[in-house]
Write an enzyme that holds these catalytic residues in place. Structure first.
Site, mmCIF file in Angstrom:
data_model
loop_
_atom_site.group_PDB
_atom_site.id
_atom_site.type_symbol
_atom_site.label_atom_id
_atom_site.label_comp_id
_atom_site.label_asym_id
_atom_site.label_seq_id
_atom_site.Cartn_x
_atom_site.Cartn_y
_atom_site.Cartn_z
ATOM 1 N N GLY A 1 0.827 -1.210 0.000
ATOM 2 C CA GLY A 1 0.000 0.000 0.000
ATOM 3 C C GLY A 1 0.857 1.255 0.000
ATOM 4 O O GLY A 1 2.083 1.180 0.001
ATOM 5 N N ALA B 1 -11.903 -10.373 3.901
ATOM 6 C CA ALA B 1 -11.854 -10.279 2.437
ATOM 7 C C ALA B 1 -11.339 -11.585 1.857
ATOM 8 O O ALA B 1 -10.154 -11.911 1.965
ATOM 9 C CB ALA B 1 -10.946 -9.128 2.020
ATOM 10 N N TYR C 1 -1.677 -17.778 -2.676
ATOM 11 C CA TYR C 1 -2.767 -16.809 -2.439
ATOM 12 C C TYR C 1 -4.092 -17.539 -2.261
ATOM 13 O O TYR C 1 -4.823 -17.309 -1.296
ATOM 14 C CB TYR C 1 -2.831 -15.859 -3.633
ATOM 15 C CG TYR C 1 -3.879 -14.760 -3.529
ATOM 16 C CD1 TYR C 1 -3.755 -13.755 -2.569
ATOM 17 C CD2 TYR C 1 -4.959 -14.718 -4.404
ATOM 18 C CE1 TYR C 1 -4.697 -12.734 -2.484
ATOM 19 C CE2 TYR C 1 -5.903 -13.696 -4.334
ATOM 20 C CZ TYR C 1 -5.765 -12.704 -3.376
ATOM 21 O OH TYR C 1 -6.699 -11.685 -3.308
HETATM 22 N N1 LIG Z 1 -8.622 -5.718 -5.762
HETATM 23 C C1 LIG Z 1 -9.262 -6.826 -6.085
HETATM 24 O O1 LIG Z 1 -9.750 -6.961 -7.218
HETATM 25 C C2 LIG Z 1 -9.441 -7.939 -5.062
HETATM 26 C C3 LIG Z 1 -10.094 -9.097 -5.463
HETATM 27 C C4 LIG Z 1 -10.281 -10.118 -4.543
HETATM 28 C C5 LIG Z 1 -9.858 -9.961 -3.233
HETATM 29 N N2 LIG Z 1 -9.232 -8.830 -2.858
HETATM 30 C C6 LIG Z 1 -8.765 -8.735 -1.452
HETATM 31 O O2 LIG Z 1 -8.995 -7.440 -0.935
HETATM 32 C C7 LIG Z 1 -7.921 -7.066 -0.065
HETATM 33 C C8 LIG Z 1 -7.322 -5.745 -0.499
HETATM 34 O O3 LIG Z 1 -6.838 -5.867 -1.844
HETATM 35 P P1 LIG Z 1 -6.264 -4.605 -2.629
HETATM 36 O O4 LIG Z 1 -6.546 -4.802 -4.057
HETATM 37 O O5 LIG Z 1 -6.710 -3.366 -1.955
HETATM 38 O O6 LIG Z 1 -4.696 -4.838 -2.415
HETATM 39 P P2 LIG Z 1 -3.569 -3.803 -1.957
HETATM 40 O O7 LIG Z 1 -2.268 -4.496 -2.127
HETATM 41 O O8 LIG Z 1 -3.769 -2.485 -2.624
HETATM 42 O O9 LIG Z 1 -3.895 -3.618 -0.411
HETATM 43 C C9 LIG Z 1 -3.501 -4.532 0.565
HETATM 44 C C10 LIG Z 1 -2.970 -3.746 1.763
HETATM 45 O O10 LIG Z 1 -2.616 -4.672 2.804
HETATM 46 C C11 LIG Z 1 -1.391 -4.226 3.385
HETATM 47 N N3 LIG Z 1 -0.740 -5.368 4.028
HETATM 48 C C12 LIG Z 1 -0.256 -6.497 3.429
HETATM 49 N N4 LIG Z 1 0.280 -7.324 4.355
HETATM 50 C C13 LIG Z 1 0.114 -6.700 5.557
HETATM 51 C C14 LIG Z 1 0.475 -7.050 6.894
HETATM 52 N N5 LIG Z 1 1.107 -8.188 7.174
HETATM 53 N N6 LIG Z 1 0.158 -6.173 7.890
HETATM 54 C C15 LIG Z 1 -0.474 -5.010 7.625
HETATM 55 N N7 LIG Z 1 -0.837 -4.631 6.373
HETATM 56 C C16 LIG Z 1 -0.533 -5.465 5.359
HETATM 57 C C17 LIG Z 1 -0.607 -3.665 2.211
HETATM 58 O O11 LIG Z 1 0.438 -2.806 2.585
HETATM 59 C C18 LIG Z 1 -1.708 -2.941 1.430
HETATM 60 O O12 LIG Z 1 -1.858 -1.611 1.851
HETATM 61 C C19 LIG Z 1 -6.941 -8.226 -0.063
HETATM 62 O O13 LIG Z 1 -7.190 -9.041 1.066
HETATM 63 C C20 LIG Z 1 -7.272 -8.974 -1.332
HETATM 64 O O14 LIG Z 1 -6.956 -10.341 -1.230
HETATM 65 C C21 LIG Z 1 -8.987 -7.811 -3.742
#
Ligand SMILES: NC(=O)c1ccc[n+]([C@@H]2O[C@H](COP(=O)([O-])OP(=O)(O)OC[C@H]3O[C@@H](n4cnc5c(N)ncnc54)[C@H](O)[C@@H]3O)[C@@H](O)[C@H]2O)c1
Length: 318
Positions: free
Chosen positions: A40, A118, A149
């Site tokens: 992030g 999520a 994943y």
């Molecule tokens: N974007 C999509 O289309 C999509 C689809 C299916 C599921 N998801 C789920 O939604 C969630 C968010 O996805 P996104 O697209 O915003 O991804 P992203 O990578 O933009 O956001 C994930 C955030 O989690 C933080 N993070 C990761 N590991 C961490 C830890 N150990 N401690 C604290 N923070 C941590 C990262 O720094 C990041 O800010 C995820 O769980 C993902 O699996 C997203």
């Protein structure tokens, strides 16, 4: 005593987490964001720092998670989410889905908070049922590269149900299908930012395989509405949230090329291992239980996302 609700959002600095922070602030909640900036960016939430209803903890949730004071809700969104990220960080991905989820569930239990986790359409793997209904158990290769994943998220679902059944914790599970919108990272390797940034730079657009694989893209505001409704519902089994409008990746690349009005070519690259052939949510449950369906069509959503990418320093200074 204030009756203002307090919510913890893990992954707050990410694409989806930051939009969730905005939405819950707008709904009048006190929002506690938590993130370790693994994938992030502080830019996604810096506008919230002056807000008295927003606090932020720079913390890795695979370490013990403590938040002082009461919590009414937890949204657990921390996890690398794009294939480029989780292939580069396979162990962190499995740790955040397992240990990180365990820590969040433990916190929710200690605070008597309702938790929404999520999950993802990836738990269906390369599906043999189309469109994907929640009752379909999936077709995942546990030892393939994407297994880190997919299996982390399958474990997250199983652990969440265990807390629900064993401890009576109030839990919600969302299975998110491909979502797009402002604050996606340009270099996160997903189709949309890759195609848009290539087209904006005047480069050829690179499609994996022959582009006949399908995806269904949901605009982020629609997804956030679905998350809000699911959190406020009383339904504890998994619910698909996504846009059922299906498109081949080749057509999607062509749509973006037309939108950006570039005469760049589409070039084809080898398909990654275990890349799913089809992806389309069955959203009957979301319609019936939550009265939810997507409102923003792809033409509108792509315009809004393009406006965001064009505002980034890489493109706005040109
Ligand atoms: N974007 C999509 O289309 C999509 C689809 C299916 C599921 N998801 C789920 O939604 C969630 C968010 O996805 P996104 O697209 O915003 O991804 P992203 O990578 O933009 O956001 C994930 C955030 O989690 C933080 N993070 C990761 N590991 C961490 C830890 N150990 N401690 C604290 N923070 C941590 C990262 O720094 C990041 O800010 C995820 O769980 C993902 O699996 C997203």
């Amino acid at each position: 005593m204030s009756d203002q609700k307090r919510i913890l959002i893990t992954g707050a600095a990410g694409f989806l987490g930051s939009h969730l922070c905005d939405r819950f602030i707008a709904e009048g909640f006190k929002v506690v964001g938590m993130d370790n900036f693994l994938t992030g960016s502080v830019n996604n939430i810096s506008h919230l720092f002056p807000n008295k209803d927003f606090e932020f903890y720079h913390h890795d949730i695979t370490k013990f998670v403590h938040v002082p004071g009461p919590l009414d809700y937890v949204l657990h969104f921390a996890s690398p989410a794009s294939p480029i990220d989780y292939l580069k960080m396979p162990i962190q991905t499995m740790k955040v889905g397992s240990v990180g989820t365990l820590n969040c569930l433990g916190l929710a239990l200690a605070k008597n908070a309702r938790i929404l986790v999520a999950s993802t359409s990836e738990i269906y793997g390369d599906p043999t049922v189309h469109p994907q209904v929640e009752e379909y158990w999936g077709n995942v290769n546990s030892v393939g590269p994407r297994g880190v994943y997919d299996e982390a998220k399958r474990f997250l679902e199983a652990l969440t149900m265990a807390y629900h059944n064993f401890h009576g914790l109030e839990t919600r599970i969302i299975r998110i299908f491909n979502t797009y919108g402002p604050r996606m990272r340009l270099d996160d390797g997903r189709a949309l930012p890759t195609f848009m940034s290539q087209a904006l730079r005047g480069e050829d657009i690179s499609v994996y395989g022959d582009g006949s694989q399908t995806r269904s893209f949901c605009y982020v505001d629609d997804l956030v509405e679905g998350i809000y409704r699911l959190l406020m519902s009383d339904y504890s089994m998994p619910v698909n949230i996504g846009n059922p409008s299906e498109i081949t990746i080749k057509e999607f690349a062509e749509e973006i090329a037309r939108l950006i009005d570039t005469d760049c070519k589409i070039i084809y690259q080898p398909l990654p291992t275990d890349d799913p052939q089809q992806r389309k949510p069955d959203i009957t449950k979301a319609r019936e239980l939550l009265g939810w369906e997507p409102k923003i069509d792809r033409a509108e959503g792509l315009q809004r996302t393009l406006a965001y990418f064009k505002s980034l320093p890489e493109f706005s200074n040109k």
